[in-house]
Design a protein around this motif. Structure first.
Motif, PDB file in Angstrom:
ATOM      1  N   ALA A  10       0.811  -1.214   0.000  1.00 56.33           N
ATOM      2  CA  ALA A  10       0.000   0.000   0.000  1.00 56.33           C
ATOM      3  C   ALA A  10       0.832   1.246   0.000  1.00 56.33           C
ATOM      4  CB  ALA A  10      -0.902   0.047   1.224  1.00 56.33           C
ATOM      5  N   LYS A  67      -7.393   3.051   0.797  1.00 54.43           N
ATOM      6  CA  LYS A  67      -6.482   2.022   0.268  1.00 54.43           C
ATOM      7  C   LYS A  67      -6.835   0.623   0.778  1.00 54.43           C
ATOM      8  CE  LYS A  67      -4.242   5.357  -1.654  1.00 54.43           C
ATOM      9  NZ  LYS A  67      -4.974   6.507  -1.093  1.00 54.43           N
ATOM     10  N   ASP A  90       1.961  -3.089  -4.244  1.00 52.00           N
ATOM     11  CA  ASP A  90       0.569  -2.672  -4.402  1.00 52.00           C
ATOM     12  C   ASP A  90       0.476  -1.596  -5.475  1.00 52.00           C
ATOM     13  OD1 ASP A  90       0.112  -4.291  -2.190  1.00 52.00           O
ATOM     14  OD2 ASP A  90       0.136  -2.603  -0.790  1.00 52.00           O
ATOM     15  N   ARG A 117      -2.497   1.390  -7.130  1.00 51.35           N
ATOM     16  CA  ARG A 117      -3.740   2.062  -6.797  1.00 51.35           C
ATOM     17  C   ARG A 117      -4.016   3.161  -7.812  1.00 51.35           C
ATOM     18  NH1 ARG A 117       0.111   2.641  -3.060  1.00 51.35           N
ATOM     19  NH2 ARG A 117       1.131   4.678  -2.823  1.00 51.35           N
ATOM     20  N   ASP A 177     -11.919   4.677  -5.631  1.00 51.63           N
ATOM     21  CA  ASP A 177     -10.556   4.201  -5.403  1.00 51.63           C
ATOM     22  C   ASP A 177     -10.453   2.752  -5.872  1.00 51.63           C
ATOM     23  OD1 ASP A 177      -9.226   6.451  -3.900  1.00 51.63           O
ATOM     24  OD2 ASP A 177     -10.927   6.096  -2.570  1.00 51.63           O
ATOM     25  N   PHE A 189      -7.637  -0.544  -6.324  1.00 53.26           N
ATOM     26  CA  PHE A 189      -6.326  -0.979  -5.860  1.00 53.26           C
ATOM     27  C   PHE A 189      -6.103  -2.454  -6.163  1.00 53.26           C
ATOM     28  CE2 PHE A 189      -9.278  -1.173  -2.264  1.00 53.26           C
ATOM     29  CZ  PHE A 189      -9.117  -2.465  -1.787  1.00 53.26           C
ATOM     30  N   ARG A 195      -3.576  -5.305  -4.396  1.00 52.99           N
ATOM     31  CA  ARG A 195      -2.623  -5.579  -3.327  1.00 52.99           C
ATOM     32  C   ARG A 195      -1.944  -6.913  -3.595  1.00 52.99           C
ATOM     33  NH1 ARG A 195      -5.608  -4.594   2.268  1.00 52.99           N
ATOM     34  NH2 ARG A 195      -3.458  -4.791   2.982  1.00 52.99           N
TER      35      ARG A 195
END
Length: 751
Positions: free
Chosen positions: A40, A90, A694, A696, A707, A709, A711
């Protein structure tokens, strides 16, 4: 004091029935020392998380690390501040995920969500008897200060939605925060009700990986009742995770799925310019169906049954119900502020664990048994009160002084059950009920004297009085009762700092502080031959001193650099010990931890933000610790030498109505050990190092934010922690792994 976690040091068959019975009783091992039967983007040190708010002036970032509001750049100690909004966007919600953002911080999981022990700067012996890190929700401590509660491995899974910020303080905070803050402090600062405006937030999150899917629905509403005087804030959350681990013994898939509900109501009332009153009620329920542990061979370091699998013939579960209520007031006296807080919490934890790889190997010498479970129920009722006086404004002499009181009532129930051929055995192997109380009274004061506008020094002192009682009621083949005992301690902790401002944006500091954990009464175990007590009737507090120097620099407007070096001297370490197969608490050994922590943040253009955080920690015993078979020079468990994280965020476009950004993060966690090489009760297992990447992206348009993302982009099998408390009979390590490659989206609207 039984512990089904630690494991007996004796096994085998006795030809003498009387001796066999005595030895079976000795199998009760450390219930109180092994409370839960277990088993992140980067964030800048001393500044706000990078991302959407990265360009704001750092001088505006205010923290309450020293129980007064001040700029994060002025706090003379190592700390990390992360905004709740950035964390939520996140997908950072669990304690495990949160700790993963902070180098030098690790967790030790004992089964999955809700069962995590947090460690800072290497202050841990592995399976800790009591917490070494204090957790606060605003000004109310969460959990217990007693080793008998079993809550050192029950971490707070509050999440980060509608949280203003998370403050992580490294090093002991004994003068201001008291017992158990010897390694540091994790503090959640919640968003308060605001009588000045109406606001609402709705949020939906969805994630998916190769094993299952998860979702969360969150909402917050703030509304004035009397304009500029009285307001109410309501927050709600429901989350469901589909799980990760399959149970090959039963054929069930993703047995560790869980549900969580959180509700919070807060009121803020300002009847006058001088007086502010606040009230908060928080309820949290967590229900996990099974264990998230993956079985790994302690010889090969590979999964025993394949990726994301374990083998447990019986069901396991974890259920937690928590309630916390607080009332606080702040009155402006002009020359000082008078603040008072009263808190009350109730925690109920039910845990069923399959321990079939451990106890049948021992108990089969006496009767047919091929599987076993341990049921643990923990109940805590705790009331705290604190009042303090803090000087107002910038003065030559600034001070804060206070009184603190806590009263805990603890109830613990444990039962070891056996099975054969899938049927429950009609035998009471061992049942224990352990009530305990813990009271703490303390007085503290910190004073800061400004010799010049740039140079000042602080001295702090806290005197704490701890009073504990406990009893044990046992039945069954290995159950033993104890009439109870008491213990009292008086502990003094100190703080000293000096601080020099080279300029408004550059500071040097040095800090010396100590912290402690309370001692307490012990189970009185007698030698079956001589009748003499085995071990001390009480265990003592342990304590440490932390010496730290650091700099907080801004060599250019677009660059900040925070660096600190520390040395910790830990003495009289509290340990779980075995006396003729009976688990007790003991003290023994010394250790030291030394290291360097750093954080660099660069904003070379208004659109680009980059950061690098890291910690190098060298933590080891400085004398033998026979109770855990540790030897001088051996590394402390769960502490990597290196942990690093880096991040970059770039705003690709921005207008009055819409903006977009992309970013990437990288984390590294070094190799760790889970215990000490020669400890038969917690056999050694080495956790390999791993990397994780990660990605994003964010899109913001008027009142909407999206958002996205990814991971663990490269699908690494990172091992976060491992429990070996049930491996004493040759079983596997129970390993907690990071999630596989996970895709997620969060949609937020505000109005």
């Amino acid at each position: 004091m039984a512990s089904f976690e630690s494991g007996p040091v004796w096994s085998g068959r006795s030809a003498n029935p009387a001796s066999r019975g005595r030895r079976m009783r000795w199998l009760a091992t450390a219930a109180l020392a092994a409370p839960a039967f277990c088993a992140a983007p980067a964030f800048a040190q001393g500044q706000q998380a990078v991302g959407e708010t990265a360009l704001q002036d750092e001088a505006e970032i205010v923290v309450t690390a020293q129980k007064r509001e001040e700029s994060v750049r002025d706090v003379p100690q190592s700390l990390i501040v992360a905004s709740g909004e950035e964390l939520t966007s996140k997908g950072i919600q669990s304690l495990e995920d949160l700790a993963g953002q902070f180098p030098g911080v690790t967790t030790y999981s004992f089964g999955g969500a809700g069962q995590n022990q947090i460690n800072i700067r290497g202050v841990t012996i592995g399976f800790d008897t009591a917490s070494t890190v204090a957790t606060y929700i605003d000004d109310v401590p969460f959990g217990s200060g007693s080793a008998y509660s079993g809550l050192s491995q029950i971490g707070l899974e509050l999440g980060t939605f509608d949280v203003q910020r998370v403050e992580l303080l490294r090093g002991p905070q004994g003068t201001l925060y008291g017992a158990t803050a010897m390694g540091g402090l994790l503090k959640y600062v919640l968003n308060e009700a605001d009588p000045g405006e109406f606001a609402a937030t709705l949020q939906a999150e969805g994630t998916a990986h190769s094993r299952s899917e998860a979702y969360a629905l969150r909402g917050a509403l703030n509304t004035p009742i009397i304009a500029d005087k009285l307001a109410i804030r309501v927050t709600g959350l429901h989350a469901r995770d589909g799980g990760l681990v399959d149970n090959v013994a039963t054929g069930e898939k993703t047995v560790d799925s869980w549900d969580k509900q959180v509700g919070r109501i807060s009121l803020a009332f300002t009847p006058s310019d001088r007086l502010t009153l606040r009230a908060t009620a928080l309820v949290q329920n967590l229900d996990r169906d099974g264990s998230s542990e993956v079985y790994y061979s302690r010889v090969t370091g590979k999964p025993v049954h394949g990726d994301f699998t374990h083998s447990q013939p019986n069901d396991s579960f974890f259920r937690q119900k928590g309630q916390l209520y607080s009332l606080s007031g702040d009155y402006d006296l002009g020359f000082a502020s008078l603040q008072a807080t009263i808190g009350h919490q109730r925690l109920e934890n039910d845990l069923l664990q399959d321990v079939s790889e451990a106890y049948p190997a021992i108990l089969s010498a006496f009767f047919p048994i091929d599987a076993a479970t341990v049921l643990t129920r923990l109940y805590l009722k705790k009331t705290t009160a604190e009042v303090r006086l803090a000087s107002s404004g910038k003065q030559k002499l600034e001070y804060i002084a206070g009184l603190y009181y806590t009263d805990e009532n603890i109830e613990k129930f444990q039962n070891l059950a056996g099975y054969f051929g899938g049927e429950l055995l009609p035998i009471d192997i061992g049942t224990f009920r352990i009530p305990a109380t813990y009271k703490e009274m303390a007085a503290y004061a910190n004073a800061t004297y400004h010799f010049t506008d740039r140079f000042d020094a602080t001295f702090g002192l806290r005197v704490s009085r701890n009073d504990q009682d406990f009893e044990q009621f046992g039945s069954g083949l290995i159950g033993a009762s104890n009439p109870g005992s008491s213990a009292k301690d008086t502990v003094v902790t100190y703080l000293g700092t000096v601080r020099y401002h080279l300029s408004d944006d550059n500071m040097l500091y040095a800090r010396a502080a100590n912290g402690y954990r309370p001692g307490g009464p012990n189970l009185v175990v007698s030698d079956p031959v001589t009748g003499l007590p085995l071990g001390a009737i009480a265990f003592e507090p342990d304590s440490l001193w932390n010496y730290e120097i650091g700099v907080k620099l801004r060599p250019a407007r677009w660059l900040t650099a925070d660096v600190s070096a520390f040395y910790i001297d830990w003495s009289n370490i509290q340990l779980g010990a075995i006396r003729n197969g009976i688990g007790v608490f003991a003290n023994g050994g010394t250790a030291r931890s030394q290291g360097i922590e750093f954080a660099f943040t660069a904003r070379p253009t208004p659109k680009l933000t980059m950061s690098l955080l890291g910690a190098w920690i060298d933590a080891e015993l400085t004398e033998d610790a026979p109770n855990v078979n540790g030897v001088d020079g051996e590394r402390l468990p769960n502490t990597p030498r290196w942990s690093l994280s880096a991040a970059a965020d770039y705003r690709i476009f921005q207008s009055d109505n819409i903006s977009g950004s992309i970013g990437a993060g990288w984390k590294y966690l070094g190799k760790r050990t889970t215990g000490f090489d020669a400890n038969p009760n917690f056999p050694q297992y080495v956790l390999p190092d791993f990397h994780s990447v990660d990605l994003r992206a964010g899109l913001e348009a008027r009142h909407w934010t999206l958002d996205l993302f990814v991971r663990n982009l490269f699908d690494e099998r990172g091992q976060l922690s491992a429990s070996t408390g049930f491996a004493f009979a040759g079983g596997p390590a129970r390993v907690n792994v990071i999630q596989p490659r996970t895709f997620g989206a969060i949609l937020t609207t505000r109005f």
